[in-house]
Design a protein around this motif. Sequence first.
Motif, PDB file in Angstrom:
ATOM      1  N   ASP A   1       0.851  -1.181   0.000  1.00  0.00           N
ATOM      2  CA  ASP A   1       0.000   0.000   0.000  1.00  0.00           C
ATOM      3  C   ASP A   1       0.895   1.242   0.000  1.00  0.00           C
ATOM      4  O   ASP A   1       1.915   1.287   0.694  1.00  0.00           O
ATOM      5  N   LEU A   2       0.505   2.250  -0.765  1.00  0.00           N
ATOM      6  CA  LEU A   2       1.376   3.419  -0.945  1.00  0.00           C
ATOM      7  C   LEU A   2       0.935   4.650  -0.158  1.00  0.00           C
ATOM      8  O   LEU A   2       1.508   5.723  -0.338  1.00  0.00           O
ATOM      9  N   THR A   3      -0.030   4.501   0.729  1.00  0.00           N
ATOM     10  CA  THR A   3      -0.526   5.671   1.451  1.00  0.00           C
ATOM     11  C   THR A   3       0.594   6.376   2.209  1.00  0.00           C
ATOM     12  O   THR A   3       0.720   7.600   2.160  1.00  0.00           O
ATOM     13  N   VAL A   4       1.409   5.619   2.924  1.00  0.00           N
ATOM     14  CA  VAL A   4       2.472   6.227   3.735  1.00  0.00           C
ATOM     15  C   VAL A   4       3.844   5.761   3.273  1.00  0.00           C
ATOM     16  O   VAL A   4       4.793   5.732   4.054  1.00  0.00           O
ATOM     17  N   ILE A   5       3.967   5.392   1.997  1.00  0.00           N
ATOM     18  CA  ILE A   5       5.232   4.857   1.500  1.00  0.00           C
ATOM     19  C   ILE A   5       6.373   5.863   1.624  1.00  0.00           C
ATOM     20  O   ILE A   5       7.512   5.507   1.921  1.00  0.00           O
ATOM     21  N   ALA A   6       6.073   7.144   1.416  1.00  0.00           N
ATOM     22  CA  ALA A   6       7.136   8.158   1.491  1.00  0.00           C
ATOM     23  C   ALA A   6       7.654   8.322   2.915  1.00  0.00           C
ATOM     24  O   ALA A   6       8.829   8.612   3.123  1.00  0.00           O
ATOM     25  N   ARG A   7       6.795   8.129   3.891  1.00  0.00           N
ATOM     26  CA  ARG A   7       7.214   8.262   5.284  1.00  0.00           C
ATOM     27  C   ARG A   7       7.974   7.032   5.759  1.00  0.00           C
ATOM     28  O   ARG A   7       8.785   7.117   6.689  1.00  0.00           O
ATOM     29  N   SER A   8       7.724   5.888   5.134  1.00  0.00           N
ATOM     30  CA  SER A   8       8.318   4.632   5.601  1.00  0.00           C
ATOM     31  C   SER A   8       9.677   4.334   4.980  1.00  0.00           C
ATOM     32  O   SER A   8      10.343   3.396   5.406  1.00  0.00           O
ATOM     33  N   ARG A   9      10.086   5.104   3.978  1.00  0.00           N
ATOM     34  CA  ARG A   9      11.320   4.788   3.275  1.00  0.00           C
ATOM     35  C   ARG A   9      12.482   5.715   3.619  1.00  0.00           C
ATOM     36  O   ARG A   9      13.506   5.714   2.942  1.00  0.00           O
ATOM     37  N   ALA A  10      12.341   6.493   4.662  1.00  0.00           N
ATOM     38  CA  ALA A  10      13.447   7.365   5.075  1.00  0.00           C
ATOM     39  C   ALA A  10      14.609   6.516   5.579  1.00  0.00           C
ATOM     40  O   ALA A  10      14.424   5.426   6.127  1.00  0.00           O
ATOM     41  N   GLY A  11      15.827   6.999   5.377  1.00  0.00           N
ATOM     42  CA  GLY A  11      17.009   6.276   5.831  1.00  0.00           C
ATOM     43  C   GLY A  11      18.163   7.221   6.053  1.00  0.00           C
ATOM     44  O   GLY A  11      18.002   8.453   6.026  1.00  0.00           O
ATOM     45  N   HIS A  12      19.343   6.660   6.269  1.00  0.00           N
ATOM     46  CA  HIS A  12      20.501   7.509   6.557  1.00  0.00           C
ATOM     47  C   HIS A  12      20.917   8.342   5.344  1.00  0.00           C
ATOM     48  O   HIS A  12      21.628   9.330   5.475  1.00  0.00           O
ATOM     49  N   ASN A  13      20.447   7.960   4.143  1.00  0.00           N
ATOM     50  CA  ASN A  13      20.786   8.715   2.934  1.00  0.00           C
ATOM     51  C   ASN A  13      19.885   9.919   2.712  1.00  0.00           C
ATOM     52  O   ASN A  13      20.170  10.758   1.858  1.00  0.00           O
ATOM     53  N   GLY A  14      18.762   9.983   3.427  1.00  0.00           N
ATOM     54  CA  GLY A  14      17.849  11.102   3.231  1.00  0.00           C
ATOM     55  C   GLY A  14      16.425  10.732   3.598  1.00  0.00           C
ATOM     56  O   GLY A  14      16.167   9.740   4.276  1.00  0.00           O
ATOM     57  N   THR A  15      15.488  11.526   3.128  1.00  0.00           N
ATOM     58  CA  THR A  15      14.081  11.303   3.427  1.00  0.00           C
ATOM     59  C   THR A  15      13.497  10.205   2.533  1.00  0.00           C
ATOM     60  O   THR A  15      14.117   9.793   1.547  1.00  0.00           O
ATOM     61  N   GLY A  16      12.287   9.782   2.877  1.00  0.00           N
ATOM     62  CA  GLY A  16      11.606   8.817   2.025  1.00  0.00           C
ATOM     63  C   GLY A  16      11.333   9.374   0.646  1.00  0.00           C
ATOM     64  O   GLY A  16      11.368   8.648  -0.355  1.00  0.00           O
ATOM     65  N   ALA A  17      11.055  10.679   0.569  1.00  0.00           N
ATOM     66  CA  ALA A  17      10.839  11.322  -0.730  1.00  0.00           C
ATOM     67  C   ALA A  17      12.123  11.290  -1.562  1.00  0.00           C
ATOM     68  O   ALA A  17      12.070  11.086  -2.784  1.00  0.00           O
ATOM     69  N   ASP A  18      13.285  11.478  -0.916  1.00  0.00           N
ATOM     70  CA  ASP A  18      14.562  11.392  -1.632  1.00  0.00           C
ATOM     71  C   ASP A  18      14.752   9.992  -2.215  1.00  0.00           C
ATOM     72  O   ASP A  18      15.193   9.836  -3.364  1.00  0.00           O
ATOM     73  N   TYR A  19      14.412   8.976  -1.403  1.00  0.00           N
ATOM     74  CA  TYR A  19      14.557   7.589  -1.873  1.00  0.00           C
ATOM     75  C   TYR A  19      13.659   7.324  -3.077  1.00  0.00           C
ATOM     76  O   TYR A  19      14.105   6.779  -4.091  1.00  0.00           O
ATOM     77  N   LEU A  20      12.384   7.690  -2.981  1.00  0.00           N
ATOM     78  CA  LEU A  20      11.449   7.442  -4.073  1.00  0.00           C
ATOM     79  C   LEU A  20      11.844   8.207  -5.330  1.00  0.00           C
ATOM     80  O   LEU A  20      11.727   7.686  -6.448  1.00  0.00           O
ATOM     81  N   TYR A  21      12.306   9.431  -5.164  1.00  0.00           N
ATOM     82  CA  TYR A  21      12.727  10.255  -6.302  1.00  0.00           C
ATOM     83  C   TYR A  21      13.917   9.613  -7.018  1.00  0.00           C
ATOM     84  O   TYR A  21      14.011   9.625  -8.248  1.00  0.00           O
TER      85      TYR A  21
END
Length: 259
Positions: free
Chosen positions: A114-134
């Motif tokens: 489910d993608l409702t909160v996917i951007a919030r769940s993918r944050a890591g030491h490299n950056g935010t979840g939005a950075d990862y998805l981008y």
Amino acid sequence: MKKFIASLLVAASAGLAAVAPAQASSGGIAWDKFPVEKLNDTAALQRGAKLFVNYCLNCHAAAFMRYNRMRDIGLTEQQIKDNLMFATDKVGDTMTVALDPRQAKEWLGATPPDLTVIARSRAGHNGTGADYLYTYLRTYYRDETKATGWNNLAFPSVGMPHVLWELQGPRTAVFEEVKDPHDPNKVMHEFKTFEQIKPGKLSPQEFDSAVGDLVAFLQWMGEPAQGFRVKLGTGVLLFLAMFSFIAWRLNAAYWKDVK
């Protein structure tokens, strides 16, 4: 009590095990910075919503988001019905898909998350979840050794095919053999560049902008009230600063005649 603590430890271990693949999937590449200004761009959020419905909602649900919530990004209910609703007739319904989870796992190897909160769940030491998805959505390349024919730099051996390939156009990745710094007897394959096989419908700059729009919508969807929260927080801080100045001057006036 000991049994209760033991059960908590087991649950925590299971949770870490579930999160580990997501962290490992980030690979070793640096994440590109998501253009955060798009979060305050209503037109970008609307374009991102259209991309999400057309390219993501076929397999991935957003079961905690209702269609009518998109009124918050400037869309009317009629616009939502005419342009963004294909799986339901009611604008108050949640954004679900008809794909059966068991069939999806059988066909795709795993149930699409489910993608409702996917951007919030993918944050890591490299950056935010939005950075990862981008980064993730822009680093697909053709790889005939994979079942889907696609691979990804940010998520090596990813199971999801490149759903935006018509917009970006198919590419190959060029790797170079280099010595392993930890073992001179071994070699590593280091990414160098992408080579375009065939142009896509969008130019590279247009594709990056479109992905930015899509990620902005995913980020907004994870917390639709974040814009209001930021504005409210700014107003509260300004009020506290002004009140602190008034309290300081009142304190000075009260004590000025006290010896």
